[in-house]
Design an enzyme around this catalytic site. Structure first.
Site, mmCIF file in Angstrom:
data_model
loop_
_atom_site.group_PDB
_atom_site.id
_atom_site.type_symbol
_atom_site.label_atom_id
_atom_site.label_comp_id
_atom_site.label_asym_id
_atom_site.label_seq_id
_atom_site.Cartn_x
_atom_site.Cartn_y
_atom_site.Cartn_z
ATOM 1 N N GLU A 1 -9.848 -1.674 5.251
ATOM 2 C CA GLU A 1 -10.535 -1.385 6.502
ATOM 3 C C GLU A 1 -11.789 -2.243 6.654
ATOM 4 O O GLU A 1 -12.265 -2.841 5.674
ATOM 5 C CB GLU A 1 -10.900 0.097 6.554
ATOM 6 N N ASP B 1 0.831 -1.204 0.000
ATOM 7 C CA ASP B 1 0.000 0.000 0.000
ATOM 8 C C ASP B 1 0.861 1.247 0.000
ATOM 9 O O ASP B 1 2.090 1.180 0.119
ATOM 10 C CB ASP B 1 -0.955 0.005 1.206
ATOM 11 N N HIS C 1 -7.666 -4.925 9.959
ATOM 12 C CA HIS C 1 -7.332 -4.678 8.553
ATOM 13 C C HIS C 1 -5.997 -5.306 8.190
ATOM 14 O O HIS C 1 -5.097 -5.423 9.024
ATOM 15 C CB HIS C 1 -7.339 -3.172 8.226
ATOM 16 N N ASP D 1 -8.066 -3.149 14.251
ATOM 17 C CA ASP D 1 -9.442 -3.353 13.789
ATOM 18 C C ASP D 1 -9.543 -4.487 12.779
ATOM 19 O O ASP D 1 -10.582 -4.674 12.149
ATOM 20 C CB ASP D 1 -10.020 -2.063 13.211
#
Length: 260
Positions: A142, A66, A137, A135
């Site tokens: 996400e 990314d 990811h 979370d």
């Protein structure tokens, strides 16, 4: 899915072992490169082996997971610069052999499509390093991300930006709000996934990844569907695993000749 529970330093050695074995067997292997804190010890170990044991990256290709959108090209936390600093320059990896999504492109959707084509043209990723967010990811996929998604633009959650603020002097307002990330479908196309997670703050994400239902609410849980996924965690990150004792037993009883 194989789950290995061990001290953080040992986890880095195991991941480096898998990468070294791949490069010795296939010098032109394609590696998927992650940023963040999780892979740093792995990169340290690979750099050591390059210097001390001649581990070569000369023929290998690297593809980054990314990139932030619109960070200046010379910004310290631009992921292309992080990868250059943490691994590429340390193993004499030629810049043209390492590719990342173009977060500064004028036409971001076109750049995402081009990145997918580049990975395919290289023959696909042989081994993808991963971390996991609190979370759940992976990459910057996400919660709510399509399990079939490909490289695309994503808006970062406040939680992810808060978690990454430590790289920006602790100021969440300096963390970009958008990124370009390989999608979950792109990540799942890699032939071997190796995820590292350490610390109590990752325990719930690891539990959902390994033992929860496959759900877009916990994007990393898609790894349960992969035919060759390895999850490397320390005791703290493993503290929510219901089958922790079983994972320890199966790894202890693993044949010595069998790698990850």
């Amino acid at each position: 899915m194989e789950v290995v529970i061990a001290p953080a330093g040992r986890l880095a050695v195991l991941a480096a072992n898998a990468i070294e074995a791949l490069l010795r067997r296939k010098p032109d292997a394609v590696l998927g490169l992650a940023t963040g804190s999780s892979p740093l010890r792995v990169y340290d170990e690979l750099a050591r082996r390059h210097v001390e044991a001649g581990l070569s990256f000369a023929q290998a290709r690297g593809f980054m997971l990314d990139e932030y959108v619109d960070l200046p090209t010379d910004h310290h936390e631009r992921y292309r610069n992080v990868i250059e600093r943490e691994i590429a320059s340390r193993v004499e990896w030629a810049p043209e052999q390492v590719s990342g999504p173009d977060g500064g492109a004028d036409d971001l959707p076109a750049a995402c499509e081009a990145y997918e084509r580049a990975i395919a043209a290289a023959g696909g990723v042989d081994l993808q390093l991963l971390g996991v967010g609190t979370d759940g990811h992976i990459g910057f996929n996400e919660p709510g991300s399509s399990l079939a998604s490909r490289t695309r633009i994503k808006t970062l959650t406040h939680q992810t930006r808060a978690d990454n603020a430590r790289f920006f002097g602790g100021d969440v307002d300096l963390v970009p709000r958008h990124c370009v990330t390989q999608g979950l479908g792109t990540i799942m196309a890699a032939r071997h996934l190796v995820l590292l997670a350490t610390g109590k703050q990752k325990a719930e994400a690891v539990h959902q990844l390994v033992e929860g239902p496959v759900s877009a609410m916990w994007p990393a849980s898609v790894m349960q569907l992969h035919p060759h996924a390895t999850v490397l965690v320390d005791d703290a990150a493993a503290s929510r695993l219901q089958l922790g004792d079983y994972y320890r037993q199966t790894y202890a009883d693993k044949p010595s000749w069998q790698g990850l």
